[in-house]
Design a protein around this motif. Sequence first.
Motif, PDB file in Angstrom:
ATOM      1  N   TYR A 170      19.250 -13.016 -15.027  1.00  0.00           N
ATOM      2  CA  TYR A 170      18.899 -14.364 -15.486  1.00  0.00           C
ATOM      3  C   TYR A 170      20.070 -15.109 -16.111  1.00  0.00           C
ATOM      4  CZ  TYR A 170      17.828 -13.326 -20.526  1.00  0.00           C
ATOM      5  OH  TYR A 170      17.875 -13.012 -21.857  1.00  0.00           O
ATOM      6  N   VAL A 171      21.060 -14.403 -16.652  1.00  0.00           N
ATOM      7  CA  VAL A 171      22.247 -15.108 -17.158  1.00  0.00           C
ATOM      8  C   VAL A 171      23.092 -15.638 -16.008  1.00  0.00           C
ATOM      9  CG1 VAL A 171      24.383 -14.873 -18.464  1.00  0.00           C
ATOM     10  CG2 VAL A 171      22.304 -13.820 -19.319  1.00  0.00           C
ATOM     11  N   ILE A 172      23.248 -14.845 -14.961  1.00  0.00           N
ATOM     12  CA  ILE A 172      24.031 -15.282 -13.797  1.00  0.00           C
ATOM     13  C   ILE A 172      23.376 -16.497 -13.142  1.00  0.00           C
ATOM     14  CG2 ILE A 172      24.693 -14.640 -11.443  1.00  0.00           C
ATOM     15  CD1 ILE A 172      25.173 -11.795 -12.535  1.00  0.00           C
ATOM     16  N   MET A 173      22.055 -16.487 -13.042  1.00  0.00           N
ATOM     17  CA  MET A 173      21.366 -17.596 -12.385  1.00  0.00           C
ATOM     18  C   MET A 173      21.352 -18.862 -13.247  1.00  0.00           C
ATOM     19  SD  MET A 173      18.052 -16.154 -10.305  1.00  0.00           S
ATOM     20  CE  MET A 173      17.235 -15.437 -11.728  1.00  0.00           C
ATOM     21  N   GLY A 174      20.957 -18.742 -14.499  1.00  0.00           N
ATOM     22  CA  GLY A 174      20.672 -19.942 -15.286  1.00  0.00           C
ATOM     23  C   GLY A 174      21.620 -20.284 -16.403  1.00  0.00           C
TER      24      GLY A 174
END
Length: 515
Positions: A170-174
Amino acid sequence: MFLKVLMLVIFFAVMIAVGMYSRRHSSTVDGYVLGSRSVGPWMSAFAYGTSYFSAVIFVGYAGQFGWRFGLASTWIGLGNAFIGSLLAWAVLGRRTRVMTKHLDAATMPSFFEKRYESKAMKIVSSVIIFVFLVPYTASVYNGLSKLFEMAFGIPYIYCVLMMAGLTGVYVIMGGYMATALNDFIQGIVMLIGICAVIFAVLNGHGGFIEAVRQLSGIPSEVDVTLGQQGAYASFFGPDPKSLLFVVILTSLGTWGLPQMVQKFYAIKSEKAVATGTVVSTFFAIIVAGGSYFLGGFGRLLDVSQVSKTAADGTVAMAYDSIMPTLLSGLPDILMGILIVLVMSASMSTLSSLVLTSSSTLTLDFLKETVYKGKMKEKTTLLWLRVLVVFFIVLSVVLALDPPTFIAQLMGISWGALAGAFLAPFLYGLYWKKVTKSAVWCSFIFGVGLTVANMLMGFTSPINAGAEAMIGGLIIVPIVSLITPKLKQESVEQIFSCYDQQVGSTSTHTLPEDEA
């Protein structure tokens, strides 16, 4: 077991859904790192609080310091609320947002470069951040995995890998917006969970009054009050001096931690600062105050339950097992809530640490040293995501073989970072006469004292961290008074952001007295 697994699956699904939703906010560097500086007050306050309190607090610090100080450890939580949250927002919040926007600084090293006109300072501070956030991240994994082993019987290594993988997704995506949204959701879980757990644990020991009565009958093991009964149920506990050092490290330390200060960079408006101050303080009182209060009852456990016997027959305390053991008798529904609570606290802190390290190394180190300041937007976003993965892998390697207790790992990290950065950052927002030499002296003193203590062990990491912070606050003004100043016109231009001119129209067009 089904109930606990179901709650975890829902939790994981929500985290990933938030990451996917937030992808539209992460198409630019400013959006990925700071959420385009448009984060509202409640999300900013919860992002600050959930990044502050993780499994390190709930499992490591609450267990160890609750055992050492008894109910007086609650002072640590209150210090976190009123010094680490209320005062931090009041003193740093608005000025940080205004000056970093004026300087176009997205990270703490970038602030140092533009405030003190030194690219070398930017590069060195980025390296310090990257190096000393790794042990802190490892301590977050360590704390969460203790509870997972107890609740699910899952080996430590799988807990670490699962947590690292989910955070990375979720850090990589958002980017920052994903962490802020998740922090808000996780913060609500933490508020509800800590209240439910405290009630259940005290009820299991006959209620609050009975639990305190049992605690008051335990003799002190601390040199200051050796053998005294009632010390663990007293106002300041058996060792007030050591308690003060812990309060300083865990409360004042947030003022110099890049992952905490960066929350102020993204605040949306003036009103958001005022609202965020109140909300973050309330959050800290409940979560931190509740965690340390609960840890104060750890002495009700039998020593054999929270100690380990080495091969040579010596017995040592297993501080990281105190809170899991204290909570092991909870009903399944509360155990499920507890697991999600600690998972929420840990994931929010971990995501903040990962994003801070990635953005610092990309924007402040690679962009300056490898790309000579000419890194394209797409290349920057790619490096940000690649370094998220790199930092997670590095911290996992350390977490799989942690060198010491959770509290010591966190003490090392906070001591070095806050010892080096707190004074230059705080004085840099308020005082025009801070010099480059003073900032360099603070860097050297904070990191030097921490590393020297790691090698020589002349005091605990907690005490060394507190001494590093206090020393920096003394060193910076003294050195600034005797070393060459920055150019006056440059400093005035930097501080002009606080002197915005506001025009007005008079409502009185006639003279007061015709005569």
